[in-house]
Write a protein that holds these residues in place. Sequence first.
Motif, PDB file in Angstrom:
ATOM      1  N   TYR A 111       0.832  -1.204   0.000  1.00  0.00           N
ATOM      2  CA  TYR A 111       0.000   0.000   0.000  1.00  0.00           C
ATOM      3  C   TYR A 111       0.868   1.256   0.000  1.00  0.00           C
ATOM      4  N   ASP A 112       1.893   1.280   0.841  1.00  0.00           N
ATOM      5  CA  ASP A 112       2.787   2.447   0.894  1.00  0.00           C
ATOM      6  C   ASP A 112       3.451   2.685  -0.456  1.00  0.00           C
ATOM      7  N   GLN A 113       3.857   1.602  -1.111  1.00  0.00           N
ATOM      8  CA  GLN A 113       4.481   1.745  -2.426  1.00  0.00           C
ATOM      9  C   GLN A 113       3.473   2.266  -3.449  1.00  0.00           C
ATOM     10  N   PHE A 114       2.256   1.764  -3.384  1.00  0.00           N
ATOM     11  CA  PHE A 114       1.216   2.231  -4.310  1.00  0.00           C
ATOM     12  C   PHE A 114       0.974   3.724  -4.142  1.00  0.00           C
ATOM     13  N   MET A 115       0.902   4.188  -2.910  1.00  0.00           N
ATOM     14  CA  MET A 115       0.631   5.602  -2.670  1.00  0.00           C
ATOM     15  C   MET A 115       1.781   6.490  -3.137  1.00  0.00           C
ATOM     16  N   LYS A 116       2.989   5.974  -3.082  1.00  0.00           N
ATOM     17  CA  LYS A 116       4.126   6.732  -3.587  1.00  0.00           C
ATOM     18  C   LYS A 116       4.095   6.860  -5.105  1.00  0.00           C
ATOM     19  N   ASP A 117       3.546   5.828  -5.759  1.00  0.00           N
ATOM     20  CA  ASP A 117       3.558   5.768  -7.218  1.00  0.00           C
ATOM     21  C   ASP A 117       2.328   6.402  -7.863  1.00  0.00           C
ATOM     22  N   ASN A 118       1.364   6.838  -7.059  1.00  0.00           N
ATOM     23  CA  ASN A 118       0.119   7.375  -7.604  1.00  0.00           C
ATOM     24  C   ASN A 118      -0.203   8.740  -6.993  1.00  0.00           C
ATOM     25  N   LYS A 119      -0.994   9.509  -7.717  1.00  0.00           N
ATOM     26  CA  LYS A 119      -1.291  10.889  -7.331  1.00  0.00           C
ATOM     27  C   LYS A 119      -2.631  10.978  -6.618  1.00  0.00           C
ATOM     28  N   LEU A 120      -2.625  11.603  -5.458  1.00  0.00           N
ATOM     29  CA  LEU A 120      -3.857  11.853  -4.732  1.00  0.00           C
ATOM     30  C   LEU A 120      -4.697  12.887  -5.464  1.00  0.00           C
ATOM     31  N   SER A 121      -6.001  12.763  -5.368  1.00  0.00           N
ATOM     32  CA  SER A 121      -6.897  13.736  -5.977  1.00  0.00           C
ATOM     33  C   SER A 121      -6.766  15.080  -5.279  1.00  0.00           C
ATOM     34  N   THR A 122      -6.877  16.146  -6.057  1.00  0.00           N
ATOM     35  CA  THR A 122      -6.840  17.507  -5.499  1.00  0.00           C
ATOM     36  C   THR A 122      -8.253  18.061  -5.345  1.00  0.00           C
ATOM     37  N   ASN A 123      -9.268  17.253  -5.657  1.00  0.00           N
ATOM     38  CA  ASN A 123     -10.651  17.678  -5.517  1.00  0.00           C
ATOM     39  C   ASN A 123     -11.085  17.476  -4.071  1.00  0.00           C
TER      40      ASN A 123
ATOM     41  N   TRP B  89      -6.947   1.899   9.436  1.00  0.00           N
ATOM     42  CA  TRP B  89      -7.842   2.363   8.385  1.00  0.00           C
ATOM     43  C   TRP B  89      -7.348   3.639   7.711  1.00  0.00           C
ATOM     44  N   GLU B  90      -7.423   3.649   6.393  1.00  0.00           N
ATOM     45  CA  GLU B  90      -7.160   4.849   5.588  1.00  0.00           C
ATOM     46  C   GLU B  90      -8.098   4.841   4.402  1.00  0.00           C
ATOM     47  N   PHE B  91      -8.554   6.033   4.016  1.00  0.00           N
ATOM     48  CA  PHE B  91      -9.431   6.173   2.855  1.00  0.00           C
ATOM     49  C   PHE B  91      -8.883   7.281   1.971  1.00  0.00           C
ATOM     50  N   ASN B  92      -8.461   6.907   0.777  1.00  0.00           N
ATOM     51  CA  ASN B  92      -7.850   7.882  -0.130  1.00  0.00           C
ATOM     52  C   ASN B  92      -8.468   7.820  -1.514  1.00  0.00           C
ATOM     53  N   LEU B  93      -8.525   8.977  -2.164  1.00  0.00           N
ATOM     54  CA  LEU B  93      -9.001   9.099  -3.539  1.00  0.00           C
ATOM     55  C   LEU B  93      -7.810   9.451  -4.410  1.00  0.00           C
ATOM     56  N   ILE B  94      -7.560   8.662  -5.455  1.00  0.00           N
ATOM     57  CA  ILE B  94      -6.450   8.951  -6.352  1.00  0.00           C
ATOM     58  C   ILE B  94      -6.972   9.365  -7.722  1.00  0.00           C
ATOM     59  N   GLU B  95      -6.145  10.134  -8.429  1.00  0.00           N
ATOM     60  CA  GLU B  95      -6.494  10.581  -9.780  1.00  0.00           C
ATOM     61  C   GLU B  95      -6.275   9.449 -10.770  1.00  0.00           C
ATOM     62  N   SER B  96      -7.352   8.947 -11.320  1.00  0.00           N
ATOM     63  CA  SER B  96      -7.262   7.884 -12.316  1.00  0.00           C
ATOM     64  C   SER B  96      -8.600   7.756 -13.019  1.00  0.00           C
ATOM     65  N   LYS B  97      -8.560   7.528 -14.329  1.00  0.00           N
ATOM     66  CA  LYS B  97      -9.795   7.327 -15.086  1.00  0.00           C
ATOM     67  C   LYS B  97     -10.362   5.922 -14.883  1.00  0.00           C
ATOM     68  N   GLU B  98      -9.577   5.077 -14.262  1.00  0.00           N
ATOM     69  CA  GLU B  98     -10.016   3.695 -14.040  1.00  0.00           C
ATOM     70  C   GLU B  98     -11.214   3.660 -13.100  1.00  0.00           C
ATOM     71  N   VAL B  99     -12.193   2.819 -13.428  1.00  0.00           N
ATOM     72  CA  VAL B  99     -13.376   2.657 -12.585  1.00  0.00           C
ATOM     73  C   VAL B  99     -13.083   1.511 -11.620  1.00  0.00           C
ATOM     74  N   ASN B 100     -12.600   1.877 -10.434  1.00  0.00           N
ATOM     75  CA  ASN B 100     -12.114   0.831  -9.532  1.00  0.00           C
ATOM     76  C   ASN B 100     -12.024   1.346  -8.102  1.00  0.00           C
ATOM     77  N   ALA B 101     -11.975   0.423  -7.173  1.00  0.00           N
ATOM     78  CA  ALA B 101     -11.733   0.701  -5.754  1.00  0.00           C
ATOM     79  C   ALA B 101     -11.331  -0.611  -5.114  1.00  0.00           C
ATOM     80  N   TRP B 102     -10.567  -0.534  -4.023  1.00  0.00           N
ATOM     81  CA  TRP B 102     -10.192  -1.752  -3.323  1.00  0.00           C
ATOM     82  C   TRP B 102      -9.868  -1.453  -1.865  1.00  0.00           C
ATOM     83  N   CYS B 103      -9.875  -2.514  -1.074  1.00  0.00           N
ATOM     84  CA  CYS B 103      -9.487  -2.413   0.337  1.00  0.00           C
ATOM     85  C   CYS B 103      -8.509  -3.531   0.622  1.00  0.00           C
TER      86      CYS B 103
END
Length: 267
Positions: free
Chosen positions: A48-60, A96-110
């Motif tokens: 998870y930590d690696q994923f968050m480093k490699d992806n951009k959080l939403s600015t909305n 627990w953490e809940f984050n929104l990332i910028e991606s056009k992909e229609v997806n979510a996971w836990c």
Amino acid sequence: MRKLQTGFFAVLLAALVLYSCSIVPLTGRRQLSLVSDTEMLSMSFTQYDQFMKDNKLSTNATQTNMVKNVGRRVQNAVTTYFAQNKMSQELSGFAWEFNLIESKEVNAWCMPGGKVVVYSGLLPVAQNETGLAVVLGHEIAHAVAKHSNERMSQALLAQLGGQTLGAALQNKSEQTQQIWMSLFGVGAQVGALMPYGRLQENEADRLGLIFMAMAGYDPNAAIPFWERMSEQSGGSPPEFLSTHPSDATRMQKIKAAMPEAMKYYKK
């Protein structure tokens, strides 16, 4: 002599499987559990930590707050239910953490341990908080029902079958790492794990309805949500090629589970 040894190890393996079972909350289903929660959480948090480093959080800010608000409501409902039923130890180690990332992909996971990610491309399909609660209830259900542990345990058991029991258990940590990457890093292939994956998806649908209802969201919203998902994806692949149930099967099972979920729903 060889047949005797094979039979002996088969008995030991069967005993191991019987001993290494846990119970899924609410459904009461027995599931295989060969991998410790400590191992699962460690691998989950690292990835998870690696994923968050490699992806951009939403600015909305509005959308981000919606994801966090819905997530917290479902989380609080789950933790309250577990506490009331003296099962809080099952959530031990969750961060627990809940984050929104910028991606056009229609997806979510836990991920195991409550690490939740929503892709911004999902929000137009969700439409609102209730639609989002359908998804988060489903994904959180996978985590608290420990489906990842179960899938890894099944894959690990398949590897145990080709070795002596003692040697297999001695090498389990290394195998666990390899299986984690094959199941969750690359994705499972069509094979022996597939039917069990569909069972878990159906169970996550059922539990997800209950969890969103506990959080104050109308579970009836699940039906139009999955209809929108089907339209967006152009229809799901044939059931034998996917761990996810076909649209018709999913709708049928969701409708059958609705009366149970509505018992937990309070506006």
